[in-house]
Each structure stands twice: as structure tokens, then as C-alpha cells.
Design a protein around this motif. Structure first.
Motif, PDB file in Angstrom:
ATOM      1  N   PRO A 214       0.815  -1.220   0.000  1.00 46.61           N
ATOM      2  CA  PRO A 214       0.000   0.000   0.000  1.00 46.61           C
ATOM      3  C   PRO A 214       0.846   1.267   0.000  1.00 46.61           C
ATOM      4  CG  PRO A 214      -0.849  -1.597   1.587  1.00 46.61           C
ATOM      5  CD  PRO A 214       0.475  -2.115   1.113  1.00 46.61           C
ATOM      6  N   GLY A 215       0.336   2.285  -0.698  1.00 47.80           N
ATOM      7  CA  GLY A 215       0.975   3.587  -0.702  1.00 47.80           C
ATOM      8  C   GLY A 215       1.980   3.802  -1.810  1.00 47.80           C
ATOM      9  N   PHE A 216       2.160   2.809  -2.672  1.00 50.45           N
ATOM     10  CA  PHE A 216       3.111   2.949  -3.772  1.00 50.45           C
ATOM     11  C   PHE A 216       2.374   2.940  -5.111  1.00 50.45           C
ATOM     12  CE2 PHE A 216       5.778   1.266  -0.391  1.00 50.45           C
ATOM     13  CZ  PHE A 216       6.930   2.028  -0.524  1.00 50.45           C
ATOM     14  N   PRO A 217       2.829   3.763  -6.060  1.00 51.33           N
ATOM     15  CA  PRO A 217       2.221   3.738  -7.393  1.00 51.33           C
ATOM     16  C   PRO A 217       2.651   2.487  -8.155  1.00 51.33           C
ATOM     17  CG  PRO A 217       4.122   5.193  -7.402  1.00 51.33           C
ATOM     18  CD  PRO A 217       3.934   4.735  -5.967  1.00 51.33           C
ATOM     19  N   VAL A 218       1.879   2.146  -9.177  1.00 50.22           N
ATOM     20  CA  VAL A 218       2.125   0.935  -9.955  1.00 50.22           C
ATOM     21  C   VAL A 218       1.918   1.242 -11.441  1.00 50.22           C
ATOM     22  CG1 VAL A 218       1.454  -1.470 -10.353  1.00 50.22           C
ATOM     23  CG2 VAL A 218       1.240  -0.479  -8.059  1.00 50.22           C
ATOM     24  N   ILE A 219       2.831   0.798 -12.270  1.00 49.31           N
ATOM     25  CA  ILE A 219       2.600   0.756 -13.717  1.00 49.31           C
ATOM     26  C   ILE A 219       2.165  -0.656 -14.063  1.00 49.31           C
ATOM     27  CG2 ILE A 219       3.693   0.856 -15.998  1.00 49.31           C
ATOM     28  CD1 ILE A 219       5.508   3.038 -14.948  1.00 49.31           C
ATOM     29  N   VAL A 220       1.093  -0.775 -14.827  1.00 51.51           N
ATOM     30  CA  VAL A 220       0.598  -2.064 -15.297  1.00 51.51           C
ATOM     31  C   VAL A 220       0.782  -2.106 -16.811  1.00 51.51           C
ATOM     32  CG1 VAL A 220      -1.378  -3.595 -15.511  1.00 51.51           C
ATOM     33  CG2 VAL A 220      -1.068  -2.243 -13.424  1.00 51.51           C
ATOM     34  N   ARG A 224       0.208  -8.877 -25.086  1.00 47.45           N
ATOM     35  CA  ARG A 224      -0.313 -10.095 -25.679  1.00 47.45           C
ATOM     36  C   ARG A 224       0.701 -11.233 -25.516  1.00 47.45           C
ATOM     37  NH1 ARG A 224      -5.509  -8.742 -25.907  1.00 47.45           N
ATOM     38  NH2 ARG A 224      -6.051  -7.343 -27.622  1.00 47.45           N
ATOM     39  N   PRO A 225       0.234 -12.475 -25.376  1.00 53.11           N
ATOM     40  CA  PRO A 225       1.163 -13.612 -25.407  1.00 53.11           C
ATOM     41  C   PRO A 225       1.949 -13.610 -26.708  1.00 53.11           C
ATOM     42  CG  PRO A 225      -1.023 -14.287 -24.657  1.00 53.11           C
ATOM     43  CD  PRO A 225      -1.162 -12.879 -25.141  1.00 53.11           C
ATOM     44  N   GLY A 226       3.235 -13.897 -26.623  1.00 51.94           N
ATOM     45  CA  GLY A 226       4.089 -13.865 -27.800  1.00 51.94           C
ATOM     46  C   GLY A 226       4.666 -12.498 -28.099  1.00 51.94           C
ATOM     47  N   ARG A 227       4.040 -11.438 -27.578  1.00 50.41           N
ATOM     48  CA  ARG A 227       4.532 -10.065 -27.646  1.00 50.41           C
ATOM     49  C   ARG A 227       4.645  -9.519 -29.066  1.00 50.41           C
ATOM     50  NH1 ARG A 227       6.715  -9.568 -22.546  1.00 50.41           N
ATOM     51  NH2 ARG A 227       5.596 -11.108 -21.274  1.00 50.41           N
ATOM     52  N   GLN A 228       3.950 -10.087 -30.011  1.00 53.32           N
ATOM     53  CA  GLN A 228       4.062  -9.633 -31.388  1.00 53.32           C
ATOM     54  C   GLN A 228       3.126  -8.471 -31.711  1.00 53.32           C
ATOM     55  OE1 GLN A 228       6.266 -10.737 -33.846  1.00 53.32           O
ATOM     56  NE2 GLN A 228       7.229 -11.772 -32.100  1.00 53.32           N
ATOM     57  N   GLN A 229       2.445  -7.956 -30.700  1.00 52.59           N
ATOM     58  CA  GLN A 229       1.550  -6.810 -30.859  1.00 52.59           C
ATOM     59  C   GLN A 229       1.902  -5.757 -29.811  1.00 52.59           C
ATOM     60  OE1 GLN A 229      -0.662  -6.783 -33.298  1.00 52.59           O
ATOM     61  NE2 GLN A 229      -0.627  -8.959 -33.882  1.00 52.59           N
ATOM     62  N   MET A 230       1.514  -4.531 -30.085  1.00 51.31           N
ATOM     63  CA  MET A 230       1.734  -3.472 -29.111  1.00 51.31           C
ATOM     64  C   MET A 230       0.849  -3.682 -27.892  1.00 51.31           C
ATOM     65  SD  MET A 230       4.096  -1.346 -30.116  1.00 51.31           S
ATOM     66  CE  MET A 230       3.801   0.078 -29.077  1.00 51.31           C
ATOM     67  N   GLY A 231       1.436  -3.483 -26.716  1.00 50.36           N
ATOM     68  CA  GLY A 231       0.686  -3.520 -25.483  1.00 50.36           C
ATOM     69  C   GLY A 231       0.315  -2.119 -25.043  1.00 50.36           C
ATOM     70  N   LEU A 232      -0.229  -2.036 -23.830  1.00 47.67           N
ATOM     71  CA  LEU A 232      -0.616  -0.746 -23.251  1.00 47.67           C
ATOM     72  C   LEU A 232      -0.132  -0.674 -21.818  1.00 47.67           C
ATOM     73  CD1 LEU A 232      -4.339   0.123 -24.154  1.00 47.67           C
ATOM     74  CD2 LEU A 232      -2.271   1.278 -24.950  1.00 47.67           C
ATOM     75  N   ALA A 233       0.379   0.484 -21.438  1.00 46.93           N
ATOM     76  CA  ALA A 233       0.753   0.733 -20.047  1.00 46.93           C
ATOM     77  C   ALA A 233      -0.283   1.635 -19.392  1.00 46.93           C
ATOM     78  CB  ALA A 233       2.130   1.380 -19.970  1.00 46.93           C
ATOM     79  N   LEU A 234      -0.669   1.276 -18.169  1.00 46.67           N
ATOM     80  CA  LEU A 234      -1.575   2.055 -17.337  1.00 46.67           C
ATOM     81  C   LEU A 234      -0.818   2.470 -16.084  1.00 46.67           C
ATOM     82  CD1 LEU A 234      -4.578  -0.480 -17.308  1.00 46.67           C
ATOM     83  CD2 LEU A 234      -3.904   1.052 -19.169  1.00 46.67           C
ATOM     84  N   VAL A 235      -1.353   3.427 -15.366  1.00 43.48           N
ATOM     85  CA  VAL A 235      -0.731   3.874 -14.114  1.00 43.48           C
ATOM     86  C   VAL A 235      -1.769   3.859 -13.010  1.00 43.48           C
ATOM     87  CG1 VAL A 235       0.438   5.750 -12.902  1.00 43.48           C
ATOM     88  CG2 VAL A 235       0.970   5.302 -15.316  1.00 43.48           C
ATOM     89  N   ARG A 236      -1.441   3.178 -11.918  1.00 44.41           N
ATOM     90  CA  ARG A 236      -2.285   3.202 -10.722  1.00 44.41           C
ATOM     91  C   ARG A 236      -1.595   4.046  -9.667  1.00 44.41           C
ATOM     92  NH1 ARG A 236      -3.352  -2.290  -7.653  1.00 44.41           N
ATOM     93  NH2 ARG A 236      -1.770  -1.449  -6.255  1.00 44.41           N
ATOM     94  N   GLY A 237      -2.278   5.017  -9.158  1.00 52.16           N
ATOM     95  CA  GLY A 237      -1.680   5.941  -8.208  1.00 52.16           C
ATOM     96  C   GLY A 237      -1.479   5.339  -6.832  1.00 52.16           C
ATOM     97  N   ALA A 238      -0.786   6.093  -5.990  1.00 57.26           N
ATOM     98  CA  ALA A 238      -0.550   5.643  -4.618  1.00 57.26           C
ATOM     99  C   ALA A 238      -1.854   5.469  -3.848  1.00 57.26           C
ATOM    100  CB  ALA A 238       0.355   6.649  -3.906  1.00 57.26           C
ATOM    101  N   ASP A 239      -2.932   6.107  -4.318  1.00 57.04           N
ATOM    102  CA  ASP A 239      -4.234   5.971  -3.668  1.00 57.04           C
ATOM    103  C   ASP A 239      -5.005   4.749  -4.145  1.00 57.04           C
ATOM    104  OD1 ASP A 239      -4.886   6.702  -6.236  1.00 57.04           O
ATOM    105  OD2 ASP A 239      -6.070   8.471  -5.688  1.00 57.04           O
ATOM    106  N   GLY A 240      -4.414   3.973  -5.055  1.00 53.74           N
ATOM    107  CA  GLY A 240      -5.061   2.765  -5.538  1.00 53.74           C
ATOM    108  C   GLY A 240      -5.955   2.972  -6.743  1.00 53.74           C
ATOM    109  N   ARG A 241      -6.119   4.221  -7.200  1.00 49.69           N
ATOM    110  CA  ARG A 241      -6.970   4.514  -8.344  1.00 49.69           C
ATOM    111  C   ARG A 241      -6.121   4.647  -9.604  1.00 49.69           C
ATOM    112  NH1 ARG A 241     -11.993   3.405  -7.203  1.00 49.69           N
ATOM    113  NH2 ARG A 241     -12.633   4.803  -8.901  1.00 49.69           N
ATOM    114  N   PHE A 242      -6.672   4.169 -10.732  1.00 50.89           N
ATOM    115  CA  PHE A 242      -5.963   4.316 -11.992  1.00 50.89           C
ATOM    116  C   PHE A 242      -6.084   5.749 -12.511  1.00 50.89           C
ATOM    117  CE2 PHE A 242      -5.911  -0.223 -11.815  1.00 50.89           C
ATOM    118  CZ  PHE A 242      -4.761  -0.581 -12.518  1.00 50.89           C
TER     119      PHE A 242
END
Length: 442
Positions: A214-220, A224-242
Motif C-alpha cells: 500500500p501507498g506505492f504507485p504501480v505501472i501495469v 499479448r502472449p508472444g509479444r508480437q503486438q503493441m501492449g498498453l501501459a496504465l498507471v495506478r496511483g498511490a491511492d489505488g486509483r488508476f
């Protein structure tokens, strides 16, 4: 443009995702590290990289092509053998002279048995990256001579890439040749790949909602499996909300977690492993393929000490799978694919950072992951550079790093990174990400 800086840049251009390249071991690398405030103050227009200009990029490419051709032209012998690892790295990076280099690879494969494991690794990696179908008939009889687990695993993955029918034969061979395979992280990952499984992944929203610490930000990073497509990064704040944009839309940033080799995450220069990383700050790299945009410094288990991973002095002294699992919700603790980061750290992988790119995406035009520019296992965001000046025009990396810095409310930028695979076809979409975040109640 002055030739000397470009020559120096080219000499560094084949470094992996290692952010630092000191000239001498005794030197302390000169690297700018950032606080959250400093990172948030940066603007794209304040960053430039001469080799990202049209002239600079052309000079690097011409030097690379000349180097490739010179290496191909060497006569058979010790000098050419020594030139092969860098040759194949260049061929893969620039997508150039692939056919011309093929005979050298096929000639080298039957000679690998008595060679040093690191040379075996380099040649077999080239086989997997560029020539799997042609190399497979030469690799199968070579397997009994590969006594080190890393070259053996690369050879096995190359066979599987060429023909999935090799799977049953490999499943029998691995325990025969390596009775202690379960204690070797590379072979454990290989055997997991070889075991048929109909297991259903645990609920992804539960992972997205998990507090980790708790209390730390997170990048998610959704990939895709195999990684042959572009993925997406999201950010979850220290408050637990994206994090949301000013418009209220979920913040998402395209990100590629594919390595040029396409090898799994437990193998040197393989794809970014799936699992949990710790984030320990931000810095500016000296690697010219990364450029001046600050990277986020992610570390794997084992690469980071337990205390560094926990961001706490009270962590256990030694690593264990139980320590790794303690960050995860109960439903994810037994899910073997998400333990890849743990195995990768045990296998010695390191410096898999979150960074931008100065590589021209045109080298990979026509690929399923275009405009992504794969490197050697890091998580990469696209950037656009001015062709005349090399000045940064737009940066997915800077946007991601600043969203993370703002959401964390920590000057040291400490936090976590989740890399997780999302079944499906095509690039990961913002709509998919929003559905998962909504289901997670975040």
C-alpha cells in the motif's frame, strides 16, 4: 555532422538495455538521476539527440551496413568466428543483409559443440531470431553437445519455433540430459512451456486491484502472449486509483515488451518477463538506442535485494518464492506464467528498464508490432524526433514517466511494475484496459 560523436554512438549502439556504459570499469558512470519534481518539469522540446536526426540516423545506418558487409566478407577462421555475435546483432537491429548472413550461421551451427557457452548462446540466438526453420535440422543433433542450460534452452526454443512437433521429443530429452532441471530457472521455464495445460488464468481484475504494498504507485503493462503486438501501459496511483486524463478517459500509453530475439523472458536478451518488478527511480541513459528521455528504473527479484524490492528495511534477508508471492493476491500465487519474473531474476537477467527509443521504426515496417522498435528485453514507448535537429517532438515514454511521477507523490519515484499477458488478438486497446479497470473497481 562531426564523425567522431557518431562513431562513438555506433560503438555503443549494440549495448542491451543496459542504461549505463562506462568507458572504464574504474570510472563512476555520469548519469543524471531525477526526483519526481525534476521529472515533471521536463518538456519534449528540451530533449534532443543528434543521432535521431535524419543525418545522424543515416550515418549510423551506413556505418552499420558497412560493418555488416565487412564481417560477412571475412574468410572462414577465428577472426570471422569472433565477428559473428556482433554481425547477427546488427543484422537483426537493422533488418539488413539477412540472406547474405544466413550461410555463416548455418556453417557455424555444426561447430558449436566444443565452443564456449557464450559463443553458443550468441549463435543460437541468431538462429532463433533470424533463421529458425533453416537452422532446426542442424540444431537437433547438436543438443546432446550443449551441456550448459542457457544454450540448450535457446536451441530448444528455436526448434519449437520452427516446428511445434519437437515438443514431445524435448519433453523426454530435458530430464535425461539435465536430471536437475527443476533447480535451473531456464530449464524450469522450458519444461513449463513443454507441458500441455488447459488451466484458466486467474481473474486479471484481482491483480489490478491488489495492493502489492500500500501507498506505492504501480505501472501495469498489458501485453499479448508472444509479444508480437503493441501492449498498453496504465498507471495506478498511490491511492489505488488508476490515472485518468483531464477529459476523464483512462490514461493509457502504447508500450512494446518484445525483444528482437523473441526469446522467452528467462533467456538473455529475451522478451520482458511476465510478472512483478520493483521501480527504484529514474535516470538518463548513455545507450544511444534509448536516448535522453528519462527511463524508469525497474528491477527484477534477485536483481533487487528484498529490501530494495519492498522499499523497506524490514524485508527478509534472502529471496524466496514465498517472498515474491507475498506481493500477489492469493489467486495469482500459484499461476506459473506470472512467476516468469522470479525465474528471470534467478537466471541473472537485469537492467530491463522502461524507456523510450531513438531507433527508426521504419526498420520494422510491415511487422505486426509496427511502429514498435524492439530492443533486448526492455519495455519501450515510441518517440518522435525532428528530422532536422534531432529534437524530441513527442514522447510516449515521457508521458508515462510523468503520469507515474504525478500519481506516486514520492520524490524517490519508488513503486512497482506489473507485466501481465492479456489473451486476444491485435494490439491491446484502451477499451480492453478500461473494462479491466472497471471490473477491478479502480
Amino acid at each position: 555532422m562531426n564523425a567522431r560523436p557518431l562513431t562513438a554512438l555506433f560503438a555503443l549502439a549494440l549495448a542491451a538495455c543496459a542504461p549505463l556504459t562506462p568507458q572504464r570499469p574504474a570510472e563512476k558512470p555520469a548519469e543524471k538521476r531525477y526526483t519526481a519534481t525534476e521529472l515533471l518539469a521536463l518538456q519534449p522540446a528540451g530533449l534532443a539527440w543528434p543521432a535521431a536526426s535524419a543525418d545522424g540516423e543515416r550515418a549510423l545506418r551506413e556505418a552499420a551496413l558497412a560493418d555488416i558487409r565487412a564481417r560477412i566478407a571475412l574468410s572462414p577462421g577465428a577472426e570471422r568466428d569472433a565477428a559473428l555475435p556482433k554481425l547477427f546483432d546488427l543484422v537483426a537491429q537493422y533488418n539488413a543483409e539477412i540472406a547474405a548472413a544466413r550461410p555463416l550461421l548455418l556453417e557455424a551451427l555444426p561447430t558449436l559443440g566444443p565452443r564456449e557457452p557464450e559463443f553458443q548462446r550468441a549463435v543460437l540466438t541468431a538462429a532463433h531470431t533470424l533463421y529458425a526453420a533453416d537452422a532446426a535440422p542442424l540444431i537437433w543433433p547438436l543438443l546432446p553437445q550443449l551441456t550448459a542450460s542457457k544454450p540448450f534452452a535457446i536451441a530448444a526454443y528455436t526448434l519449437l519455433q520452427a516446428d511445434a512437433g519437437y515438443g514431445e521429443r524435448l519433453r523426454v530429452l530435458v530430464p535425461q540430459q539435465f536430471p536437475g532441471w527443476a533447480d535451473d530457472p531456464r530449464l524450469a521455464a522450458l519444461m513449463h512451456r513443454l507441458q500441455p495445460s488447459a488451466a484458466v488464468p486467474p481473474p486479471l481484475p484481482e491483480l489490478l486491484a491488489a495492493p502489492l504494498r500500500p501507498g506505492f504507485p504501480v505501472i501495469v503493462s498489458l501485453q499479448r502472449p508472444g509479444r508480437q503486438q503493441m501492449g498498453l501501459a496504465l498507471v495506478r496511483g498511490a491511492d489505488g486509483r488508476f490515472v485518468r486524463e483531464a477529459s476523464g478517459q483512462l490514461f493509457t500509453s502504447p508500450q512494446l515488451a518484445l525483444a528482437r530475439t523473441g526469446l522467452p523472458g528467462t533467456i538473455t536478451n529475451g522478451n520482458t518477463p511476465q510478472g512483478l518488478f520493483t521501480l527504484v527511480g529514474a535516470g538518463t541513459a548513455s545507450n544511444p538506442n534509448i536516448g535522453p528521455t528519462p527511463y524508469l528504473h525497474s528491477k527484477l527479484p534477485v536483481e533487487a535485494t528484498p529490501a530494495e524490492f519492498e522499499h523497506a528495511d524490514t524485508a527478509p534477508a534472502d529471496w524466496s518464492l514465498a517472498t515474491y508471492n507475498s506481493f500477489l493476491p492469493a489467486s495469482w500465487r500459484g499461476w506459473a506464467p506470472f512467476q516468469e519474473a522470479w525465474l528471470a531474476g534467478r537466471a541473472g537477467r537485469d537492467e530491463l528498464i522502461v524507456h523510450g527509443t531513438t531507433i527508426n521504426p521504419a526498420y520494422y515496417a510491415g511487422t505486426s508490432y509496427f511502429p514498435g522498435t524492439p530492443q533486448q528485453g526492455c519495455m519501450i514507448s515510441a518517440e518522435t524526433w525532428d528530422a532536422a535537429s534531432g529534437r524530441l517532438l513527442a514522447s510516449g515514454q515521457l508521458a508515462l514517466a510523468q503520469a507515474y511521477a504525478a500519481a506516486g507523490a514520492r520524490q524517490d519515484l519508488a513503486g512497482y511494475l506489473i507485466v501481465v499477458e492479456l489473451p486476444g488478438q491485435g494490439a491491446v486497446t484502451p477499451a480492453e484496459a478500461l473494462a479491466l479497470v472497471t471490473a477491478a473497481g479502480r
